[in-house]
Scaffold this motif. Structure first.
Motif, short mmCIF file in Angstrom:
data_model
loop_
_atom_site.label_atom_id
_atom_site.label_comp_id
_atom_site.label_asym_id
_atom_site.label_seq_id
_atom_site.Cartn_x
_atom_site.Cartn_y
_atom_site.Cartn_z
N THR A 127 0.83 -1.21 0.00
CA THR A 127 0.00 0.00 0.00
C THR A 127 0.86 1.26 0.00
O THR A 127 2.07 1.22 0.27
N ASN A 128 0.22 2.40 -0.28
CA ASN A 128 0.93 3.68 -0.21
C ASN A 128 1.48 3.91 1.18
O ASN A 128 2.61 4.42 1.34
N GLU A 129 0.70 3.56 2.19
CA GLU A 129 1.14 3.76 3.57
C GLU A 129 2.41 2.97 3.84
O GLU A 129 3.35 3.47 4.47
N GLU A 130 2.45 1.75 3.37
CA GLU A 130 3.60 0.88 3.64
C GLU A 130 4.81 1.27 2.80
O GLU A 130 5.95 1.18 3.27
N ALA A 131 4.56 1.71 1.56
CA ALA A 131 5.67 2.20 0.73
C ALA A 131 6.29 3.45 1.35
O ALA A 131 7.52 3.59 1.41
N TYR A 132 5.44 4.36 1.80
CA TYR A 132 5.91 5.57 2.48
C TYR A 132 6.71 5.20 3.74
O TYR A 132 7.81 5.73 3.97
N LEU A 133 6.16 4.29 4.51
CA LEU A 133 6.79 3.93 5.78
C LEU A 133 8.11 3.21 5.56
O LEU A 133 9.06 3.39 6.34
N LEU A 134 8.20 2.40 4.50
CA LEU A 134 9.44 1.67 4.24
C LEU A 134 10.57 2.65 3.91
O LEU A 134 11.70 2.47 4.35
N GLY A 135 10.25 3.69 3.12
CA GLY A 135 11.26 4.71 2.83
C GLY A 135 11.70 5.44 4.08
O GLY A 135 12.90 5.72 4.27
N LYS A 136 10.76 5.76 4.93
CA LYS A 136 11.08 6.42 6.19
C LYS A 136 11.90 5.50 7.10
O LYS A 136 12.87 5.92 7.73
N PHE A 137 11.53 4.22 7.12
CA PHE A 137 12.24 3.23 7.93
C PHE A 137 13.71 3.13 7.51
O PHE A 137 14.62 3.13 8.35
N THR A 348 0.69 0.98 -16.19
CA THR A 348 1.39 0.46 -15.01
C THR A 348 1.19 -1.05 -14.89
O THR A 348 0.10 -1.55 -15.13
N GLY A 349 2.23 -1.75 -14.49
CA GLY A 349 2.15 -3.20 -14.37
C GLY A 349 1.65 -3.67 -13.02
O GLY A 349 0.62 -4.32 -12.90
N GLN A 350 2.35 -3.30 -11.95
CA GLN A 350 2.01 -3.81 -10.63
C GLN A 350 0.84 -3.06 -10.01
O GLN A 350 0.54 -1.92 -10.38
N GLY A 351 0.21 -3.70 -9.03
CA GLY A 351 -1.00 -3.17 -8.42
C GLY A 351 -0.86 -1.75 -7.92
O GLY A 351 -1.75 -0.93 -8.12
N ASN A 352 0.24 -1.45 -7.25
CA ASN A 352 0.47 -0.09 -6.76
C ASN A 352 1.74 0.48 -7.38
O ASN A 352 2.50 1.21 -6.73
N GLY A 353 1.96 0.15 -8.64
CA GLY A 353 3.16 0.62 -9.32
C GLY A 353 3.27 2.13 -9.35
O GLY A 353 4.37 2.68 -9.33
N THR A 472 -2.74 3.44 -5.52
CA THR A 472 -2.91 4.42 -6.59
C THR A 472 -2.86 3.67 -7.92
O THR A 472 -1.84 3.06 -8.25
N ASN A 473 -3.96 3.70 -8.66
CA ASN A 473 -4.03 2.87 -9.85
C ASN A 473 -3.34 3.52 -11.05
O ASN A 473 -2.72 4.57 -10.92
N LEU A 474 -3.47 2.89 -12.21
CA LEU A 474 -2.73 3.35 -13.38
C LEU A 474 -3.12 4.76 -13.81
O LEU A 474 -2.32 5.46 -14.46
N GLU A 475 -4.32 5.21 -13.47
CA GLU A 475 -4.74 6.57 -13.82
C GLU A 475 -4.08 7.63 -12.95
O GLU A 475 -4.11 8.81 -13.27
N GLY A 476 -3.54 7.20 -11.79
CA GLY A 476 -3.15 8.16 -10.76
C GLY A 476 -4.30 8.40 -9.81
O GLY A 476 -4.32 9.39 -9.06
N ARG A 477 -5.27 7.50 -9.79
CA ARG A 477 -6.44 7.60 -8.92
C ARG A 477 -6.16 6.88 -7.60
O ARG A 477 -5.91 5.67 -7.57
N VAL A 478 -6.18 7.61 -6.51
CA VAL A 478 -5.97 7.04 -5.19
C VAL A 478 -7.27 6.38 -4.74
O VAL A 478 -8.34 6.98 -4.79
N THR A 479 -7.19 5.12 -4.33
CA THR A 479 -8.35 4.37 -3.88
C THR A 479 -8.08 3.81 -2.49
O THR A 479 -6.93 3.61 -2.10
N LEU A 480 -9.14 3.53 -1.76
CA LEU A 480 -9.02 2.94 -0.43
C LEU A 480 -9.40 1.47 -0.49
O LEU A 480 -10.54 1.13 -0.84
N GLY A 546 -15.06 7.12 -3.99
CA GLY A 546 -14.60 5.93 -4.70
C GLY A 546 -13.22 6.03 -5.30
O GLY A 546 -12.72 5.08 -5.89
N GLY A 547 -12.56 7.16 -5.16
CA GLY A 547 -11.22 7.35 -5.70
C GLY A 547 -11.03 8.79 -6.16
O GLY A 547 -11.99 9.43 -6.63
#
Length: 714
Positions: A127-137, A348-353, A472-480, A546-547
């Motif tokens: 997820t975006n939260e985990e990607a953000y946190l991994l960089g901070k970590f 985009t290829g990956q789910g949260n690419g 965040t999908n291929l459009e740049g649409r943030v979804t929950l 919805g996004g």
């Protein structure tokens, strides 16, 4: 008495017949389709059904992967407890023991070899939260500069090209809803029908509305079937093909002179370059007839609106970023950007690419697409994180270059999250041998992947059904992504694991979150004012709307449907065009007498990435249970390859064995192998280590190989 008995039996029936539902999103491709998993219990048996849910992007559609995603999440092979390798075997240990071991090993390595002796290898599926946190970590808890992620192997060429040309990168410059109304569409190196099937209706509607579709691919695929014109390009020659299109567009005056003058720079250099080449040479280089090049260029140049979409076929090359820039040159030359039904799309290829590269997993980036070497950016993020700017590490290196640093002995320990580099990287045998040199490897995963098997410690993580967060999908649409299914065993979320390790290392005060939404609210602040500005996006808004397409700078902002309507993101507001030579800076492998065929790679519909998850699905694995070599019958006969037999493929790096599959839909000088399999079927064993100098993308799509039957009648 009868009423009492009825009540009794009804209560018992409710106990043995129940139904639960879980709202979530598909864990696979970048469409991020919304869906609901329905769990029906009858006596002791459970039945699962997945249904699509309406949403702005996929409109309730699901593909075969999404419908069967739950099969891997519920698989008995799921890792449910921390596992420590003891005498070559994994044994169950407690979380307290696992955290103590990590603290001991990480502290020892950094005491002996410095902070940068630890590396962090992330993922574009978290997820975006985990990607953000991994960089901070990596930068706050470990204080290492070495962090990168597997999206480097997927989206880096398109992201770099868009940033260099437009000044910023968002996967699609327009919402998908504009696609059906575009008059002409180029699909360059993308097989969306198999890789992102739920996107296809947008292009089918465009076709119904009279759009002319041009496909560029060495193979005939389910995607090229919808094309009016298929340019069957020789692998690795996409940049040269774009030059041919540009030559016709410019010399036949199909350009938008007013747009170029007002909103671009560098065009005259391109005009001069293409005037020096001739179309016959382009035909010879690309294998595409000059008449087809002229037809494609004239139609694209003359229509009032048009879109270009690229994907891995163009991008996974050692000149991938330059090739994409050349297709963007076509868009700008014809003025087809920043206008209705005109723009660019990187599939985009990956789910949260998209989201995973925006918030700090890349070696040179900080949250919000800020740059780690920019002093102003460093100061802002340091203030958000509560550290001194001087304590923030500088930029590191790309994913594959980190593997090289391991081999050279500079990186001694690694924290690996939800990735499988032993299968996904080029020269895969080298990668495996390099990882074995680590003093300590921690892998966070759902299963014992090929890379996790090399780890000293495996930590069990949650699946898409259990882990809430934004994507965040291929459009740049943030979804929950809602996720409410209880976690099995002692599984923890990725963000919880990161926080637990940070606390063990004495950095817990920087990682005091109680839920994913807490992390997202910090991400919003960290991204504020950056290129990828999420500040105006909240969980509450996402649930209602919805996004939301970023940038969304404040709570009243609706999100940005179309980019670059008035200006580009460079300081002068102009797009930067650049001349792209036919011959790339980094030479690609050429065929020869010993290795006479081009090898290209790609996906099949039923599998995803290295197949760790999809091969755990009985329904998906049954569709493609082994890899294969797609080869033209004439080529097969030349090398004594029968249909449906085992065949050996050799390159300069190594060899694999797969089953042959005759097809007259591929070029005679080219063979194709999908990349979802490991070990002796791992096609990335054959791929060279050469990298795109701009984005560090490996050249997966062009390798020189030879083929031979495993068993010969002679």
């Amino acid at each position: 008495m009868t009423d009492l008995l009825l009540k009794y039996f009804r209560s018992k029936q409710q106990e043995i017949e129940s139904e639960k539902s879980y709202q979530t999103q598909c864990p696979f491709c970048s469409m991020q389709c919304k869906m609901e998993l329905i769990e029906q219990t009858k006596v002791t048996r459970k039945k699962y059904t997945t249904v699509g849910k309406d949403n702005p992007t996929s409109e309730g559609r699901l593909c075969i992967k999404g419908m069967n995603a739950h099969q891997h999440a519920l698989h008995s092979d799921r890792i449910k407890y921390p596992l420590l390798k003891v005498d070559g075997e994994f044994v169950r240990i407690s979380w307290d023991q696992a955290l103590d071991i990590i603290k001991e090993q990480f502290t020892k390595i950094q005491a002996e070899d410095g902070f940068d002796a630890l590396g962090v290898y992330g993922s574009a599926s978290i997820t975006n939260e985990e990607a953000y946190l991994l960089g901070k970590f990596a930068r706050v808890a470990l204080k290492t500069k070495y962090i990168d992620y597997n999206g480097r192997l997927c989206m880096s060429a398109a992201a770099t090209a868009a940033s260099q040309t437009f000044g910023m990168d968002r996967g699609l410059t327009n919402a998908l809803t504009e696609v059906p109304f575009s008059r002409v569409i180029i699909l360059a190196g993308t097989n969306i029908a198999e890789c992102q099937p739920t996107i296809m209706p947008y292009f089918e509607r465009a076709k119904e509305n009279g759009a002319y579709i041009i496909a560029i691919d060495p193979r005939e695929t389910a995607t090229t079937k919808i094309a009016d014109l298929h340019l069957k390009v020789r692998p690795g020659k996409d940049a040269a093909l774009a030059n041919g299109l540009l030559k016709v567009i410019i010399e036949e005056n199909l350009i938008d002179e007013e747009f170029i003058q007002a909103r671009a720079e560098g065009f005259e250099e391109i005009r001069e370059y293409v005037s020096s080449i001739n179309l016959e040479d382009i035909e010879s280089l690309t294998g595409v007839p000059a008449k087809q090049i002229q037809t494609a260029a004239r139609i694209f140049g003359s229509e009032e609106s048009g879109m270009i979409f690229t994907a891995r076929g163009v991008e996974q090359q050692t000149d991938g970023s330059a090739a994409v820039r050349n297709f963007l040159n076509i868009l700008i030359s014809t003025g087809k950007i920043g206008k209705p039904y005109s723009g660019y799309g990187a599939i985009t290829g990956q789910g949260n690419g998209q989201g995973a590269r925006e918030h700090g997993q890349k070696a040179d980036q900080l949250p919000g697409y800020r740059m780690i070497e920019n002093e102003e950016h460093r100061e802002y993020i340091s203030s958000v994180w509560g550290i001194g700017k001087e304590d923030l590490p500088r930029k590191g290196v790309s994913a594959f270059e980190m593997i090289q640093k391991i081999d050279e002995g500079q990186i001694k320990g690694m924290f690996l999250m939800c990735s499988n580099p032993v299968v996904s990287n080029p020269n895969a045998h080298f990668v495996k041998q390099a990882l074995k040199k680590l003093k300590f490897l921690v892998a966070v995963d759902l299963f014992e992947s090929e890379t996790a098997r090399l780890a000293d410690l495996i930590l069990p993580t949650s699946s898409y059904l259990e882990d809430e967060g934004t994507m965040t999908n291929l459009e740049g649409r943030v979804t929950l992504r809602e996720a409410s299914k209880p976690m099995p065993g002692e599984v923890r979320h990725d963000w919880q694991i990161i926080c637990d390790i940070a606390r063990a290392l004495g950095k817990g005060n920087y990682f005091s979150y109680s839920k994913a939404e807490d992390i997202f609210n910090e991400l919003r602040i960290a991204s504020r004012g950056g290129i990828a500005d999420y500040y105006g996006i909240t969980y509450e808004r996402l649930r209602k709307e919805g996004g939301i397409l970023w940038p969304c700078p404040d709570l009243d902002h609706p999100g940005t449907q179309r980019m670059f309507e008035a200006t580009f993101a460079h300081s002068n507001g102009k797009a930067k065009m650049v001349t792209v030579p036919n011959d790339p800076v980094v030479s690609k492998e050429k065929t020869c007498d010993e290795f006479p065929l081009y090898l290209t790679t790609g996906r099949v519909m039923s599998h995803y990435l290295t197949g760790v998850q999809t091969r755990k699905s009985a329904s998906l694995s049954a569709r493609n249970f082994e890899s294969y070599l797609e080869v033209h019958p004439s080529t097969a006969k030349k090398y004594n390859i029968q249909d449906n037999v085992l065949v050996k493929i050799d390159s300069r790096r190594g060899s694999i064995v797969v089953r042959s599959k005759w097809s007259d839909k591929i070029r005679q000088d080219t063979v194709f192998v999908p990349f979802h399999w490991a070990d002796t079927q791992n096609v990335n064993r054959l791929v060279a280590e050469d990298l795109d100098p701009a984005c560090k993308m490996p050249g997966f799509k062009v390798s020189a190989v030879k083929v031979s039957p495993v068993l010969s009648e002679n």
